[in-house]
Design a protein around this motif. Structure first.
Motif, PDB file in Angstrom:
ATOM      1  N   UNK A 220       0.695  -1.147   0.126  1.00  0.00           N
ATOM      2  CA  UNK A 220      -0.063   0.000   0.026  1.00  0.00           C
ATOM      3  C   UNK A 220       0.786   1.155  -0.220  1.00  0.00           C
ATOM      4  N   UNK A 221       0.404   2.163  -0.803  1.00  0.00           N
ATOM      5  CA  UNK A 221       1.117   3.561  -0.845  1.00  0.00           C
ATOM      6  C   UNK A 221       0.281   4.537  -0.589  1.00  0.00           C
ATOM      7  N   UNK A 222       0.722   5.930  -0.370  1.00  0.00           N
ATOM      8  CA  UNK A 222      -0.321   6.946  -0.250  1.00  0.00           C
ATOM      9  C   UNK A 222       0.232   8.243  -0.986  1.00  0.00           C
ATOM     10  N   UNK A 223      -0.742   8.690  -1.739  1.00  0.00           N
ATOM     11  CA  UNK A 223      -0.458   9.947  -2.478  1.00  0.00           C
ATOM     12  C   UNK A 223      -1.333  11.203  -2.075  1.00  0.00           C
ATOM     13  N   UNK A 224      -0.624  12.218  -1.788  1.00  0.00           N
ATOM     14  CA  UNK A 224      -1.516  13.277  -1.150  1.00  0.00           C
ATOM     15  C   UNK A 224      -1.522  14.349  -2.433  1.00  0.00           C
ATOM     16  N   UNK A 225      -0.668  14.572  -3.366  1.00  0.00           N
ATOM     17  CA  UNK A 225      -0.403  15.706  -4.309  1.00  0.00           C
ATOM     18  C   UNK A 225      -1.248  15.385  -5.582  1.00  0.00           C
ATOM     19  N   UNK A 226      -1.872  16.293  -5.958  1.00  0.00           N
ATOM     20  CA  UNK A 226      -2.467  16.205  -7.361  1.00  0.00           C
ATOM     21  C   UNK A 226      -1.538  16.611  -8.358  1.00  0.00           C
ATOM     22  N   UNK A 227      -0.577  16.924  -8.038  1.00  0.00           N
ATOM     23  CA  UNK A 227       0.777  17.319  -8.980  1.00  0.00           C
ATOM     24  C   UNK A 227       1.492  15.860  -9.194  1.00  0.00           C
ATOM     25  N   UNK A 228       1.285  14.802  -8.402  1.00  0.00           N
ATOM     26  CA  UNK A 228       1.838  13.625  -8.561  1.00  0.00           C
ATOM     27  C   UNK A 228       1.917  13.090  -9.918  1.00  0.00           C
ATOM     28  N   UNK A 229       3.050  12.820 -10.494  1.00  0.00           N
ATOM     29  CA  UNK A 229       3.111  12.292 -11.967  1.00  0.00           C
ATOM     30  C   UNK A 229       1.999  11.023 -12.100  1.00  0.00           C
ATOM     31  N   UNK A 230       1.896  10.134 -11.211  1.00  0.00           N
ATOM     32  CA  UNK A 230       1.002   9.098 -11.601  1.00  0.00           C
ATOM     33  C   UNK A 230      -0.470   9.578 -11.568  1.00  0.00           C
ATOM     34  N   UNK A 231      -0.545  10.433 -10.581  1.00  0.00           N
ATOM     35  CA  UNK A 231      -1.923  11.033 -10.871  1.00  0.00           C
ATOM     36  C   UNK A 231      -2.446  11.779 -11.990  1.00  0.00           C
ATOM     37  N   UNK A 232      -1.410  12.403 -12.574  1.00  0.00           N
ATOM     38  CA  UNK A 232      -1.535  13.059 -13.878  1.00  0.00           C
ATOM     39  C   UNK A 232      -1.703  12.092 -14.909  1.00  0.00           C
ATOM     40  N   UNK A 233      -1.123  10.870 -14.874  1.00  0.00           N
ATOM     41  CA  UNK A 233      -1.171   9.895 -15.855  1.00  0.00           C
ATOM     42  C   UNK A 233      -2.528   9.311 -15.904  1.00  0.00           C
ATOM     43  N   UNK A 234      -3.087   9.103 -14.485  1.00  0.00           N
ATOM     44  CA  UNK A 234      -4.229   8.458 -14.496  1.00  0.00           C
ATOM     45  C   UNK A 234      -5.566   9.469 -14.723  1.00  0.00           C
ATOM     46  N   UNK A 235      -5.262  10.675 -14.591  1.00  0.00           N
ATOM     47  CA  UNK A 235      -6.393  11.751 -15.136  1.00  0.00           C
ATOM     48  C   UNK A 235      -6.340  11.963 -16.798  1.00  0.00           C
ATOM     49  N   UNK A 236      -5.470  11.320 -17.473  1.00  0.00           N
ATOM     50  CA  UNK A 236      -5.450  11.202 -18.952  1.00  0.00           C
ATOM     51  C   UNK A 236      -6.018  10.143 -19.392  1.00  0.00           C
ATOM     52  N   UNK A 237      -6.415   9.362 -18.566  1.00  0.00           N
ATOM     53  CA  UNK A 237      -7.240   8.060 -19.013  1.00  0.00           C
ATOM     54  C   UNK A 237      -8.814   8.363 -19.288  1.00  0.00           C
ATOM     55  N   UNK A 238      -9.079   9.681 -18.976  1.00  0.00           N
ATOM     56  CA  UNK A 238     -10.271  10.031 -19.226  1.00  0.00           C
ATOM     57  C   UNK A 238     -10.383  10.293 -20.604  1.00  0.00           C
TER      58      UNK A 238
END
Lengths: 258, 258
Positions: free
Chosen positions: A1-19
């Motif tokens: 398990x890991x935790x991400x708290x920043x919307x600027x995190x690269x993985x978060x940005x990648x996931x958003x692109x899946x829209x």
């Protein structure tokens, strides 16, 4: 398990692109949202890469999430990933199966009832039709040319898990119609035209294709000319037409034998 | 004819407020959007106060707008008023008929088929059900407690003109059910429960009530206990349920005699 708290995190940005279709094409992944869908995808034979959820949502859910898949995120990240007004705060990132990234040829031996979507645009309509096809006991749904992308998050959500119950394929509808005709199975087109046959004249059966066409313009002329019969639903009031997903529901439940 | 170019104009601000229930209640007006709907409202016996349109849209439309109703606006104002992603740029401001602002008692003599909506939330579902009721030859639709507002712009749009073809009323569903029962007419509830009767067992008829319930929770228990019969649609695949508008479509077309 890991935790991400920043919307600027690269993985978060990648996931958003899946829209977007572009983002899905580039990475070969798609994103689904909501408790019910994530629970279904984990029970199915899908290649889940991550389950992304807020801590509040994790405290709420009644199913197990494998620890090595789990990423805990802030509410703000959940809002960024979400496609809904109020998100439940749970998502899965899933690898798109290779076969579903390519146009598939119809099987040489066709079985069951198939819904063929010709140039259908609205994600809600498409998802609802897949859900209804599942409920009506259909074998699968073929996404023809011009029909919106199977892995669009809105379509995935509207399918409500039926994407894991029946077969969904990209296909050339002309080829599919040819295969049904070659196997001597009926292919029903749909036409807003009393010159067509009323669906009530058709006896329920098990193996057939039903084609639904574009919301505004109906089915392509080329496909209409290749069907066994074109059906219409008699309109009794003053409405000009039915919503395509409602029409598909009436036809599927009437045509498919129990 | 007059022209308004500023989004800060007081009337524009008033019209925008018609998107909310509060704004509609305060002014007694509602707003509809789109070429098809505006054309329908002008042909009908509705109290149209203004037709608001961009010049581009006016050059495009094929129907007459009475000059004394017409207000020409900028594209930006049209975007402000719109509830869609890309607006056609034409709207009507219409007075809500007095009778539709109040809960109506069921007529002492009931005729035709009526759809009763019990606590239905989604504007798209509601609008689609009204459109389908029109197509199926229903007499009207009763908006029961908890069901979203008739004059919500999203519902108005999804109705696609059927709001001008059949009767839409606010009502106490308990009273309506009692009136049908008193007149010896069948009242069909809908229940996601194989203990209920399959809809296929019911012969088509002309005068009856069909109740559809909330998307997640179904009909209220109280209403269920007052029906003549509760119906379900047999699910053949693995889907847990049908979309409520699809289910309503299957039932309405099956139950209503041609």
């Amino acid at each position: 398990m890991e935790t991400i708290l920043s919307t600027q995190n690269n993985r978060v940005k990648e996931w958003e692109k899946l829209k977007t279709k572009k983002g899905r094409k580039k990475t070969g992944m798609y994103l689904i949202e909501g408790r019910h869908l994530v629970s279904e995808v984990l029970q199915n034979d899908a290649d889940v890469v991550y389950v992304v959820a807020t801590q509040d949502e994790l405290d709420e859910i009644k199913f197990e999430v494998p620890n090595d898949l789990l990423v805990v995120v802030s509410d703000k990240i959940a809002d960024h990933l979400s496609d809904t007004v109020t998100t439940q705060g749970i998502f899965a990132i899933v690898r798109i199966p290779n076969k579903e990234r390519q146009i598939q040829e119809p099987a040489s031996y066709i079985e069951g009832a198939w819904l063929l979507l010709d140039n259908i645009q609205d994600p809600g309509n498409i998802g609802t039709m897949v859900r209804t096809a599942d409920a009506a006991g259909f074998e699968g749904v073929v996404f023809g040319k011009g029909t919106a992308d199977i892995f669009n998050p809105k379509i995935q959500r509207a399918m409500q898990g039926s994407q894991f119950h029946i077969r969904l394929v990209l296909g050339d509808l002309n080829e599919w119609v040819k295969s049904f005709r070659k196997a001597n199975l009926p292919v029903f087109g749909t036409e807003l035209n009393p010159q067509a046959k009323s669906y009530q004249e058709i006896e329920a059966t098990n193996d057939f294709a039903l084609i639904m066409g574009n919301e505004g313009n109906g089915m392509s002329k080329e496909l209409l000319s290749q069907t066994t019969a074109n059906l219409y639903i008699p309109i009794k009031g003053q409405a000009e037409s039915l919503n395509v997903a409602v029409a598909a529901g009436i036809l599927m439940f009437s045509l498919k034998d129990i």
